[in-house]
Design a protein around this motif. Structure first.
Motif, PDB file in Angstrom:
ATOM      1  N   ASP A 140       0.813  -1.213   0.000  1.00 34.92           N
ATOM      2  CA  ASP A 140       0.000   0.000   0.000  1.00 34.92           C
ATOM      3  C   ASP A 140       0.850   1.269   0.000  1.00 34.92           C
ATOM      4  OD1 ASP A 140      -2.666  -1.162   0.175  1.00 34.92           O
ATOM      5  OD2 ASP A 140      -2.090  -1.802   2.187  1.00 34.92           O
ATOM      6  N   ILE A 141       2.159   1.116   0.183  1.00 38.39           N
ATOM      7  CA  ILE A 141       3.035   2.279   0.310  1.00 38.39           C
ATOM      8  C   ILE A 141       3.599   2.655  -1.053  1.00 38.39           C
ATOM      9  CG2 ILE A 141       5.165   3.153   1.339  1.00 38.39           C
ATOM     10  CD1 ILE A 141       4.542   1.586   3.817  1.00 38.39           C
ATOM     11  N   LYS A 142       3.370   3.891  -1.461  1.00 41.71           N
ATOM     12  CA  LYS A 142       3.816   4.402  -2.755  1.00 41.71           C
ATOM     13  C   LYS A 142       5.288   4.798  -2.724  1.00 41.71           C
ATOM     14  CE  LYS A 142       2.637   7.946  -6.179  1.00 41.71           C
ATOM     15  NZ  LYS A 142       1.700   9.077  -6.477  1.00 41.71           N
ATOM     16  N   SER A 143       5.713   5.446  -1.651  1.00 41.10           N
ATOM     17  CA  SER A 143       7.112   5.862  -1.518  1.00 41.10           C
ATOM     18  C   SER A 143       7.488   5.913  -0.046  1.00 41.10           C
ATOM     19  CB  SER A 143       7.348   7.238  -2.161  1.00 41.10           C
ATOM     20  OG  SER A 143       6.651   8.248  -1.476  1.00 41.10           O
ATOM     21  N   ALA A 144       8.772   5.713   0.220  1.00 45.28           N
ATOM     22  CA  ALA A 144       9.283   5.778   1.591  1.00 45.28           C
ATOM     23  C   ALA A 144      10.712   6.286   1.542  1.00 45.28           C
ATOM     24  CB  ALA A 144       9.225   4.395   2.255  1.00 45.28           C
ATOM     25  N   LYS A 145      11.053   7.186   2.449  1.00 45.53           N
ATOM     26  CA  LYS A 145      12.411   7.724   2.492  1.00 45.53           C
ATOM     27  C   LYS A 145      12.754   8.152   3.902  1.00 45.53           C
ATOM     28  CE  LYS A 145      10.828  12.331   1.089  1.00 45.53           C
ATOM     29  NZ  LYS A 145      10.997  13.439   0.127  1.00 45.53           N
ATOM     30  N   MET A 146      14.057   8.167   4.187  1.00 44.21           N
ATOM     31  CA  MET A 146      14.542   8.598   5.487  1.00 44.21           C
ATOM     32  C   MET A 146      14.518  10.114   5.571  1.00 44.21           C
ATOM     33  SD  MET A 146      17.429   9.950   7.197  1.00 44.21           S
ATOM     34  CE  MET A 146      18.921   9.550   6.300  1.00 44.21           C
ATOM     35  N   PHE A 157       6.505   8.235   4.704  1.00 44.15           N
ATOM     36  CA  PHE A 157       5.901   7.403   3.655  1.00 44.15           C
ATOM     37  C   PHE A 157       4.687   8.094   3.050  1.00 44.15           C
ATOM     38  CE2 PHE A 157       3.789   6.170   7.592  1.00 44.15           C
ATOM     39  CZ  PHE A 157       2.448   6.148   7.237  1.00 44.15           C
ATOM     40  N   GLU A 158       4.386   7.702   1.810  1.00 42.34           N
ATOM     41  CA  GLU A 158       3.198   8.168   1.098  1.00 42.34           C
ATOM     42  C   GLU A 158       2.446   6.948   0.602  1.00 42.34           C
ATOM     43  OE1 GLU A 158       1.966  10.917  -2.788  1.00 42.34           O
ATOM     44  OE2 GLU A 158       4.061  10.743  -2.151  1.00 42.34           O
ATOM     45  N   LEU A 159       1.123   6.975   0.709  1.00 45.63           N
ATOM     46  CA  LEU A 159       0.300   5.814   0.387  1.00 45.63           C
ATOM     47  C   LEU A 159      -0.367   5.951  -0.979  1.00 45.63           C
ATOM     48  CD1 LEU A 159      -1.489   5.482   3.843  1.00 45.63           C
ATOM     49  CD2 LEU A 159       0.423   4.097   3.028  1.00 45.63           C
ATOM     50  N   TYR A 160      -0.614   4.791  -1.597  1.00 46.49           N
ATOM     51  CA  TYR A 160      -1.459   4.783  -2.780  1.00 46.49           C
ATOM     52  C   TYR A 160      -2.898   5.137  -2.376  1.00 46.49           C
ATOM     53  CZ  TYR A 160       2.220   2.501  -5.503  1.00 46.49           C
ATOM     54  OH  TYR A 160       3.399   2.226  -6.163  1.00 46.49           O
ATOM     55  N   GLU A 161      -3.724   5.433  -3.360  1.00 40.96           N
ATOM     56  CA  GLU A 161      -5.076   5.914  -3.070  1.00 40.96           C
ATOM     57  C   GLU A 161      -5.877   4.913  -2.241  1.00 40.96           C
ATOM     58  OE1 GLU A 161      -9.047   7.500  -5.509  1.00 40.96           O
ATOM     59  OE2 GLU A 161      -7.146   7.140  -6.555  1.00 40.96           O
ATOM     60  N   GLU A 162      -5.800   3.634  -2.597  1.00 45.51           N
ATOM     61  CA  GLU A 162      -6.552   2.625  -1.849  1.00 45.51           C
ATOM     62  C   GLU A 162      -6.054   2.528  -0.414  1.00 45.51           C
ATOM     63  OE1 GLU A 162      -7.586  -2.178  -1.989  1.00 45.51           O
ATOM     64  OE2 GLU A 162      -6.553  -1.217  -3.669  1.00 45.51           O
ATOM     65  N   GLY A 163      -4.713   2.526  -0.246  1.00 50.08           N
ATOM     66  CA  GLY A 163      -4.148   2.472   1.100  1.00 50.08           C
ATOM     67  C   GLY A 163      -4.487   3.709   1.904  1.00 50.08           C
ATOM     68  N   ALA A 164      -4.499   4.869   1.245  1.00 49.85           N
ATOM     69  CA  ALA A 164      -4.843   6.112   1.951  1.00 49.85           C
ATOM     70  C   ALA A 164      -6.268   6.052   2.484  1.00 49.85           C
ATOM     71  CB  ALA A 164      -4.673   7.301   1.008  1.00 49.85           C
ATOM     72  N   GLY A 165      -7.163   5.448   1.702  1.00 50.90           N
ATOM     73  CA  GLY A 165      -8.539   5.312   2.163  1.00 50.90           C
ATOM     74  C   GLY A 165      -8.647   4.406   3.378  1.00 50.90           C
ATOM     75  N   LYS A 166      -7.949   3.276   3.339  1.00 51.12           N
ATOM     76  CA  LYS A 166      -7.972   2.351   4.478  1.00 51.12           C
ATOM     77  C   LYS A 166      -7.362   2.987   5.720  1.00 51.12           C
ATOM     78  CE  LYS A 166      -5.859  -0.970   2.201  1.00 51.12           C
ATOM     79  NZ  LYS A 166      -5.244  -2.296   1.889  1.00 51.12           N
ATOM     80  N   PHE A 167      -6.265   3.739   5.529  1.00 50.86           N
ATOM     81  CA  PHE A 167      -5.595   4.375   6.650  1.00 50.86           C
ATOM     82  C   PHE A 167      -6.460   5.491   7.250  1.00 50.86           C
ATOM     83  CE2 PHE A 167      -1.733   6.656   8.441  1.00 50.86           C
ATOM     84  CZ  PHE A 167      -1.414   5.645   9.337  1.00 50.86           C
ATOM     85  N   ALA A 168      -7.144   6.239   6.377  1.00 50.86           N
ATOM     86  CA  ALA A 168      -8.021   7.303   6.863  1.00 50.86           C
ATOM     87  C   ALA A 168      -9.169   6.724   7.687  1.00 50.86           C
ATOM     88  CB  ALA A 168      -8.571   8.107   5.682  1.00 50.86           C
ATOM     89  N   GLU A 169      -9.741   5.611   7.219  1.00 50.32           N
ATOM     90  CA  GLU A 169     -10.846   4.981   7.954  1.00 50.32           C
ATOM     91  C   GLU A 169     -10.382   4.491   9.324  1.00 50.32           C
ATOM     92  OE1 GLU A 169     -13.033   1.990   9.794  1.00 50.32           O
ATOM     93  OE2 GLU A 169     -11.190   1.477   8.699  1.00 50.32           O
TER      94      GLU A 169
END
Length: 418
Positions: A140-146, A157-169
């Motif tokens: 679900d993670i689009k990008s990750a960096k230190m 980290f930044e989430l894909y759209e589907e992951g962002a929806g699940k995380f927001a819920e």
């Protein structure tokens, strides 16, 4: 003045370590050397499961390749021995057999965000990873960096759209009343409380990380999870493939070539040649500094990329100064000739640099190992050669024009003063 300050700072950092806040900046000369120059680690990785197929081993190799790419380790040898059901890995290392790095390289790297239950803990008091409480996975993670956040190393980290929806819920439901546990390979990294809903699709992972741990975690997240754990059963130190003196001979040859170039430029172009020599030496210092700070292993192909980019820098200065000489022959004043020389040489320099950068990008995308390292140093060097030729050279020449002797046409290949 700004150009002189920049050159001075980069030259200082070339020979000396520095500290910027909580970030350590290594000296430029403290380069990480590749297998061909320094040697490194030889390891045999075996799958921690039975009946592994060749396709699964190839998939594991691809993940290990991506993990090393994310650590800027391009000089490596990785291949599958299908008959023995193992993966052979060779990569550069500063010290002896670094078992921690090898074990981390072979870890599954499965990241999950899970809702945790206060009473479901192990003997050490850490929350348990409950399989029916998973909110997000590494997919679900689009990008990750230190990054550095509030003085500590974290993974942003930044989430894909589907992951962002699940995380927001989940964060909306748990805000003010619950925690989300972050697990890597079933091991708890951190379990922050949810204070407010997170609906932007991004966040950070904290965990008392060092810079290396945060960087490696981000790299493992971006590389994806291994299909199974790989166990290092044999780890050895290997000797450099090109001998102890290979780097010394190459460096001396490069320094001699740079000296001859500077003598030629000074003798042929006079004052602009002196300026070009300073710009070219600045290019070499800037490039080595950036390679050191990015922790890219230096290999012979990488050195070739540095030398080639220096040649591109010389070419850019030659184009500019030939244009200046032409303008002087046409009766222009030195100040006007300099401005027109840089302006009319700009398009030719852009064309040559862009074509070289395109070649370097294609090499980076299509190749692996030392050739990818060559592509990185080449593209980096070409970008820096453009900046040094257009900015540093122009700034220094404009500075000399403000001095009395700087307006002597003889210094630019002409006659008289202007």
């Amino acid at each position: 003045m700004l150009a002189a300050v920049l050159i001075g700072i980069c030259t200082f950092l070339f020979f000396n370590e520095a500290k910027l806040g909580s970030m350590d900046i290594p000296a430029g000369i403290d380069l990480r050397q590749g297998i061909d120059l320094k040697g490194g680690i030889y390891a045999l990785l075996y799958p921690d499961k039975e009946n592994v197929t060749d396709e699964e081993l190839q998939a594991a190799k691809a993940v290990i390749d991506r993990r090393l790419d994310n650590r800027n380790i391009f000089d490596r040898n990785i291949y599958v021995e299908s008959d023995k059901k193992r993966i052979v890995v060779e990569y550069p290392s500063k010290g002896g057999a670094d078992s921690y790095d090898i074990n981390e390289l072979g870890s599954i790297g499965s990241l999950t965000f899970r809702e945790v239950v206060e009473k479901q803990v192990d003997k050490a008091g850490n929350y348990l990873p409950l399989d029916d409480m998973i909110i997000l996975t590494g997919a679900d993670i689009k990008s990750a960096k230190m990054e550095i956040y509030e003085g500590a190393y974290v993974v942003a980290f930044e989430l894909y759209e589907e992951g962002a929806g699940k995380f927001a819920e989940a964060t909306t439901r748990l805000a003010g009343v619950g925690r989300i546990g972050i697990f890597m390979d079933q091991e708890l990294i951190s379990a922050p409380s949810v204070d407010d809903p997170i609906t932007e699709g991004s966040g950070i992972i904290r965990g008392s990380f060092t810079a290396k741990e945060a960087s490696n975690l981000a790299g493992n997240i971006m590389a994806g999870a291994l299909p199974f754990k790989m166990v290092a059963r044999q780890v050895n130190q290997i000797s450099p493939s090109l001998g102890e003196n290979a780097l010394k001979v190459t460096v001396w040859a490069g320094m001699l070539a740079l000296l001859l170039i500077c003598l030629f430029m000074t003798g042929y172009y006079r004052l602009p040649g002196v300026v070009a020599s300073l710009a070219i030496m600045s290019l070499a210092v800037f490039q080595v500094d950036l390679i050191s700070w990015a922790k890219i292993p230096l290999t012979l192909p990488g050195i070739a990329g540095i030398i080639l980019s220096i040649g591109m820098g010389v070419d850019a200065n030659v184009i500019i100064y030939e244009r200046i000489k032409e303008e002087l022959k046409n009766g222009k004043t030195i100040s006007t000739a300099v401005d027109l020389g840089f302006k009319r040489a700009f398009s030719a320099i852009i064309d040559s640099n862009v074509t070289t950068i395109i070649t370097g990008v294609v090499l980076y995308i299509m190749t692996t190992g030392p050739i990818k390292g060559f592509a990185v140093t080449l593209v980096l060097g070409v970008l820096l050669s453009f900046l040094t030729a257009i900015t540093i050279s122009r700034t220094l020449i404009r500075f000399t024009l403000g001095l009395g002797f700087g307006r002597n046409k003889w210094l630019y290949g002409g006659q008289g003063r202007a």
